[in-house]
Each structure stands twice: as structure tokens, then as C-alpha cells.
Design a protein around this motif. Structure first.
Motif, PDB file in Angstrom:
ATOM      1  N   CYS A 135      -4.054   5.867  -8.299  1.00 56.01           N
ATOM      2  CA  CYS A 135      -3.164   4.685  -8.174  1.00 56.01           C
ATOM      3  C   CYS A 135      -1.670   4.923  -8.317  1.00 56.01           C
ATOM      4  O   CYS A 135      -1.349   5.858  -9.033  1.00 56.01           O
ATOM      5  N   ASN A 136      -0.592   4.153  -7.967  1.00 53.96           N
ATOM      6  CA  ASN A 136       0.663   4.130  -8.474  1.00 53.96           C
ATOM      7  C   ASN A 136       0.639   4.025  -9.737  1.00 53.96           C
ATOM      8  O   ASN A 136      -0.019   3.398 -10.317  1.00 53.96           O
ATOM      9  N   GLY A 137       1.653   4.797 -10.541  1.00 59.57           N
ATOM     10  CA  GLY A 137       1.629   4.614 -12.107  1.00 59.57           C
ATOM     11  C   GLY A 137       0.636   5.216 -12.649  1.00 59.57           C
ATOM     12  O   GLY A 137       0.245   4.640 -13.776  1.00 59.57           O
ATOM     13  N   GLN A 221       7.562  13.455 -10.866  1.00 60.40           N
ATOM     14  CA  GLN A 221       8.332  13.254  -9.850  1.00 60.40           C
ATOM     15  C   GLN A 221       7.974  12.293  -8.864  1.00 60.40           C
ATOM     16  O   GLN A 221       9.175  11.389  -8.572  1.00 60.40           O
ATOM     17  N   LYS A 222       6.576  11.925  -8.836  1.00 52.53           N
ATOM     18  CA  LYS A 222       6.249  10.394  -7.922  1.00 52.53           C
ATOM     19  C   LYS A 222       6.941   9.309  -8.779  1.00 52.53           C
ATOM     20  O   LYS A 222       7.405   8.365  -8.266  1.00 52.53           O
ATOM     21  N   LEU A 223       6.958   9.442  -9.961  1.00 56.24           N
ATOM     22  CA  LEU A 223       7.266   8.275 -10.887  1.00 56.24           C
ATOM     23  C   LEU A 223       8.824   7.896 -10.505  1.00 56.24           C
ATOM     24  O   LEU A 223       9.182   6.930 -10.705  1.00 56.24           O
ATOM     25  N   ALA A 225      10.381   8.749  -8.175  1.00 58.62           N
ATOM     26  CA  ALA A 225      10.885   8.062  -6.899  1.00 58.62           C
ATOM     27  C   ALA A 225      10.427   6.623  -6.926  1.00 58.62           C
ATOM     28  O   ALA A 225      11.227   5.865  -6.276  1.00 58.62           O
ATOM     29  N   ASN A 226       9.363   6.260  -7.449  1.00 52.88           N
ATOM     30  CA  ASN A 226       8.740   4.945  -7.531  1.00 52.88           C
ATOM     31  C   ASN A 226       9.910   3.923  -8.236  1.00 52.88           C
ATOM     32  O   ASN A 226      10.106   2.752  -7.921  1.00 52.88           O
ATOM     33  N   CYS A 227      10.365   4.681  -9.526  1.00 54.55           N
ATOM     34  CA  CYS A 227      11.209   4.072 -10.381  1.00 54.55           C
ATOM     35  C   CYS A 227      12.306   3.479  -9.545  1.00 54.55           C
ATOM     36  O   CYS A 227      13.167   2.518  -9.934  1.00 54.55           O
ATOM     37  N   ILE A 229      13.018   4.047  -6.265  1.00 53.93           N
ATOM     38  CA  ILE A 229      13.080   3.134  -4.903  1.00 53.93           C
ATOM     39  C   ILE A 229      12.354   1.801  -5.102  1.00 53.93           C
ATOM     40  O   ILE A 229      13.069   0.841  -4.121  1.00 53.93           O
ATOM     41  N   ASN A 230      10.991   1.794  -5.563  1.00 54.91           N
ATOM     42  CA  ASN A 230      10.505   0.421  -5.560  1.00 54.91           C
ATOM     43  C   ASN A 230      11.454  -0.924  -5.675  1.00 54.91           C
ATOM     44  O   ASN A 230      11.236  -1.627  -5.004  1.00 54.91           O
ATOM     45  N   PRO A 231      11.942  -0.822  -7.083  1.00 59.86           N
ATOM     46  CA  PRO A 231      12.628  -2.217  -7.651  1.00 59.86           C
ATOM     47  C   PRO A 231      13.751  -2.429  -6.794  1.00 59.86           C
ATOM     48  O   PRO A 231      14.148  -3.570  -6.268  1.00 59.86           O
ATOM     49  N   GLU A 239      14.578  -1.511   3.841  1.00 61.18           N
ATOM     50  CA  GLU A 239      13.698  -0.316   3.761  1.00 61.18           C
ATOM     51  C   GLU A 239      14.287   0.743   2.813  1.00 61.18           C
ATOM     52  O   GLU A 239      15.350   0.867   2.687  1.00 61.18           O
ATOM     53  N   ASN A 240      13.424   1.641   2.605  1.00 58.49           N
ATOM     54  CA  ASN A 240      13.562   2.761   1.720  1.00 58.49           C
ATOM     55  C   ASN A 240      14.888   3.400   2.127  1.00 58.49           C
ATOM     56  O   ASN A 240      15.827   3.807   1.086  1.00 58.49           O
ATOM     57  N   GLY A 241      15.006   3.780   3.509  1.00 62.24           N
ATOM     58  CA  GLY A 241      16.186   4.656   3.892  1.00 62.24           C
ATOM     59  C   GLY A 241      17.613   4.127   3.648  1.00 62.24           C
ATOM     60  O   GLY A 241      18.492   4.449   3.567  1.00 62.24           O
ATOM     61  N   HIS A 304      11.643   4.630   6.950  1.00 64.54           N
ATOM     62  CA  HIS A 304      11.464   3.094   7.604  1.00 64.54           C
ATOM     63  C   HIS A 304      10.116   2.491   6.984  1.00 64.54           C
ATOM     64  O   HIS A 304       9.842   1.246   7.271  1.00 64.54           O
ATOM     65  N   ASN A 305       9.894   2.768   5.589  1.00 63.81           N
ATOM     66  CA  ASN A 305       8.881   2.107   5.083  1.00 63.81           C
ATOM     67  C   ASN A 305       9.506   0.801   4.204  1.00 63.81           C
ATOM     68  O   ASN A 305      10.661   0.910   3.808  1.00 63.81           O
ATOM     69  N   ARG A 306       8.627  -0.167   4.153  1.00 68.98           N
ATOM     70  CA  ARG A 306       8.860  -1.071   3.181  1.00 68.98           C
ATOM     71  C   ARG A 306       8.074  -0.584   1.919  1.00 68.98           C
ATOM     72  O   ARG A 306       7.025  -0.835   2.000  1.00 68.98           O
ATOM     73  N   SER A 307       8.735  -0.796   0.623  1.00 68.55           N
ATOM     74  CA  SER A 307       8.083   0.145  -0.421  1.00 68.55           C
ATOM     75  C   SER A 307       6.874  -1.006  -1.056  1.00 68.55           C
ATOM     76  O   SER A 307       6.844  -2.015  -0.579  1.00 68.55           O
ATOM     77  N   SER A 308       6.071  -0.383  -1.541  1.00 70.19           N
ATOM     78  CA  SER A 308       4.782  -1.199  -1.915  1.00 70.19           C
ATOM     79  C   SER A 308       5.189  -2.494  -2.700  1.00 70.19           C
ATOM     80  O   SER A 308       4.802  -3.474  -2.811  1.00 70.19           O
ATOM     81  N   MET A 309       6.450  -2.322  -3.631  1.00 66.60           N
ATOM     82  CA  MET A 309       6.933  -3.331  -4.423  1.00 66.60           C
ATOM     83  C   MET A 309       7.628  -4.375  -3.430  1.00 66.60           C
ATOM     84  O   MET A 309       7.419  -5.682  -3.666  1.00 66.60           O
TER      85      MET A 309
HETATM   86  O1  KPL Z   1       5.102   5.188  -3.115  1.00 64.56           O
HETATM   87  C1  KPL Z   1       5.853   4.457  -2.475  1.00 64.56           C
HETATM   88  C2  KPL Z   1       5.742   3.160  -2.507  1.00 64.56           C
HETATM   89  O2  KPL Z   1       6.264   2.240  -1.822  1.00 64.56           O
HETATM   90  O3  KPL Z   1       5.215   2.598  -3.558  1.00 64.56           O
HETATM   91  C3  KPL Z   1       7.046   5.034  -1.891  1.00 64.56           C
HETATM   92  C4  KPL Z   1       6.762   6.494  -2.271  1.00 64.56           C
HETATM   93  C5  KPL Z   1       8.131   4.553  -2.522  1.00 64.56           C
HETATM   94  C6  KPL Z   1       7.085   4.904  -0.680  1.00 64.56           C
HETATM   95  O4  KPL Z   1       7.261   3.741  -0.024  1.00 64.56           O
END
Ligand code: KPL
Length: 358
Positions: A135-137, A221-223, A225-227, A229-231, A239-241, A304-309
Motif C-alpha cells: 500500500c502507499n503509506g 524514500q518513497k514516503l 516523495a509521497n509527502c 508530491i501528493n498533497p 501534474e507532478n512535473g 505527467h502523472n496526476r498523483s494518487s492524492m
Molecule cells: O506514488 C505516487 C502517488 O501518486 O501516490 C507518486 C510516486 C507520487 C507518483 O504519482
């Protein structure tokens, strides 16, 4: 699901599957579907079962208890693959309720514990059940599941973590089929489970088994990035970029949003204190410089992703902020590290959530 000494051949090669135990996948979201369908596409008779919520019942064919997953790549030339995947509704008494030996959790972080409670009576805790958290988190989910485990200390449950950078999103269609676009190829890492990892790998999920120590570093590390990028992407609807765009950063500053570096700095310190990394050499993979480089790479790789949040906010669904930034705040409190930027983001995300009700 048969536990017999089944030899399961790959659909493409005469390859014997490395991990032959039945696998139950909890969660009908993007990652659960992607993993279950990829495994069945590679090994059509693999004993796998998707455990779904009641609202998915109409999608299960009562004749064969399968759901049809349509897997598509994001490239124009990629051909859709239709994959039948065995599925059950959680708690459905009309079906055989074989014990669950291996459970892969792919739910949203905030649903994980309740989902495990819902299948707990089927977990084969007498001979030893294995739960893999994907899972994320995952760090926060693992803490919650450890707490749940401590309530029944006699249960033999082996809890391990996994993480993936594969991306998939669902496209709504007119039929009952689940349609998924598998966006770009990522990688999967599983903690100390070489055979399960090989199964994922031979199913096209590019997987590697790593040590617990390596997994801990990877998840912090993933945390980070998520902390970061996501909010920010959710609050700025971008988008993330865009987070690396100067004008966007100015707009964030105008809204008095914390900047990426404040967020990462807090995660780095909280990680260091939580894990008791005292020397600079020990702390190196999770120090500010390393985490910043990691987050930059993720932003560039997923530009180009829209983050999961952001996707959750767009659908007005609950977000995982408590399991990401909220986890950093909680660990910060426990170790005496200031995490006000992460706290600010939690507050803003919650205010946004409350505003939906108005
Ligand atoms: O895991 C992600 C997410 O959107 O939850 C990232 C790495 C930020 C990719 O969009």
C-alpha cells in the motif's frame, strides 16, 4: 483454489511458476487488479483470488466466479489483453471459504486494517499466514497491523512489506469489465520473499527481493516523495512535473504552502531519529541531500502523472494524507522532531475534505 502440487505453466514459455501457493489479493483498486491480472495473464491456472467489496458483485460472472480485467498499455500499438481472474466478495457465505495462506494487501492505506479484520476468520493463523503489505503509506499500515497482531499473540502471522512504482488507472466503460491502463513500466520490491518476487517478476512486474534493511530505506524514500508530491499536487491541481516549475513554485509561495524542501527536511530528520541513525554514515541514504535527489528523480520520472492524492481529490474521495504526512507528524511527536510543514499539509487536506460536505 487448489493447494495441490499444481504445476502451473506460463502462457508464453514452458516455465514452471516459482511460487505455487494460493494467493489472495485484497483490494479491487488499480494495483490489486494490475497484479492479479498480470499473474493470471502469465500463468493462466495460477491459484489466485481477488477479494472484493459488495459493490463489485455485479462484475463477477456467477457461472465461473471470474471478473474480466482488460489490461491495456499506454502506447498506441499495445493490444488490450482480456484476463479472467477468480474473485470473491469478502464475507460471502455462499462460496467455499478456503483458508487464506498468503494475503497481498493492495487497498487504500486507511482501509487496510478493516479489510484484514474482515477476512481474519479465514486467515490460516494456525499453520502460519503470510501478509504482504503493498500500500502507499506501508510504514504506517505496518504499525497498525503490528498493533492488531499484538491483540492475538498466538496467531502465526508473518508480516512483510512490498512496494511498487508500477502505475495503473481505471477507465470507465459501458460493460462490467474492469479496464486498466498500465502506465509505463515500474519496478516492484518485496521484503525477503524471493519466490513471491520471482512470481511477480515472471508476470512482467519487474520484481526483486530485498532485505528488511533495504526495504526500510526504500519505504522512507518513497514516503518522502509521497509527502512532498501528493498533497502539493492535490492542493494546486497540477501534474507532478509542475512542482519543479518556477512559476508554480511562486504560486505555491503566494498561497503560503510549505515548499518541497521544508517537507523533505522534516521527513529526513524524523527518519533519522525514528530509526536511530546516529552517525552521518548510517543516516546517509535518508539524509536531506539523498532524499531531495530521490524526490527530484520521482518528479522527473512521473512528470505527467496526476498523483494518487490528486486523483482522490478530483473524485472527492478520502485521501491517504494521515498515512503519509500524518505518519511523519506522529513519528515527529514521538521523537521530538518539529514537523510543522507536514502538519500544515494535513490540516489543509482535511479542510478540503470537510469542504466537500458543504
Ligand atoms: O506514488 C505516487 C502517488 O501518486 O501516490 C507518486 C510516486 C507520487 C507518483 O504519482
Amino acid at each position: 483454489l487448489s493447494t495441490g502440487a499444481l504445476r502451473c505453466m506460463s502462457s508464453t514459455h514452458q516455465q514452471v511458476v516459482p511460487f505455487m501457493e494460493p494467493l489472495h489479493v485484497l483490494g479491487g483498486g488499480n494495483i490489486g487488479m494490475l497484479f492479479a491480472a498480470s499473474i493470471r495473464a502469465a500463468f493462466p491456472s495460477y491459484p489466485i483470488c481477488l477479494l472484493l467489496r459488495e459493490h463489485h458483485r455485479s462484475r463477477i460472472d456467477p457461472e465461473d466466479n471470474n471478473v474480466i480485467v482488460c489490461l491495456m498499455g499506454s502506447g498506441r500499438s499495445s493490444r488490450p489483453r482480456l484476463v479472467p481472474v477468480p474473485a470473491q466478495i469478502i464475507g460471502d457465505k455462499s462460496l467455499s471459504q478456503r483458508p487464506i495462506r498468503n494475503l497481498l494487501i493492495t487497498t487504500k492505506a486507511y482501509s487496510a486494517v478493516d479489510a484484514v479484520k474482515d477476512v481474519h476468520n479465514r486467515l490460516d493463523v494456525a499453520s502460519g499466514a503470510s501478509i504482504v503489505v503493498l500500500c502507499n503509506g506501508a510504514l504506517a499500515v505496518k504499525d497498525e497491523l503490528e498493533l492488531m497482531k499484538s491483540v492475538s499473540p498466538d496467531d502465526k502471522i508473518n508480516l512483510t512489506l512490498a512496494t511498487t512504482t508500477h502505475g495503473a488507472y481505471q477507465v470507465e466503460g459501458v460493460s462490467d469489465m474492469f479496464r486498466f491502463i498500465h502506465t509505463g513500466k515500474g519496478a516492484t520490491f518485496v521484503e525477503d520473499h524471493p519466490t513471491l518476487s520471482q512470481l511477480f517478476d515472471q508476470s512482467g512486474l519487474n520484481s526483486k527481493s530485498i532485505t528488511q534493511e533495504e526495504m526500510t530505506i526504500m519505504l522512507w524514500q518513497k514516503l518522502a516523495a509521497n509527502c512532498a508530491i501528493n498533497p502539493l499536487t492535490a492542493l494546486c491541481d497540477c501534474e507532478n512535473g509542475m512542482l519543479l516549475d518556477k512559476e508554480q513554485q511562486l504560486a505555491q509561495a503566494t498561497k503560503k504552502l510549505p515548499n518541497i524542501y521544508q517537507i523533505i527536511q522534516e521527513v529526513a530528520l524524523v527518519a533519522q531519529f525514528t530509526l536511530g541513525k546516529n552517525s552521518s554514515q548510517e543516516a546517509a541514504p535518508l539524509d536531506f541531500e539523498s532524499l531531495s535527489a530521490f524526490v527530484h528523480k520521482v518528479i522527473n520520472d512521473t512528470a505527467h502523472n496526476r498523483s494518487s492524492m490528486l486523483q482522490d481529490v478530483t473524485r472527492r474521495q478520502k485521501t491517504e494524507v494521515d498515512y503519509l504526512n500524518g505518519f511523519v507528524v506522529e513519528k515527529g511527536r514521538a521523537t521530538g522532531v518539529d514537523a510543522t510543514a507536514n502538519e500544515d499539509l494535513c490540516r489543509r487536506m482535511k479542510a478540503l475534505w470537510r469542504s466537500y460536505a458543504l
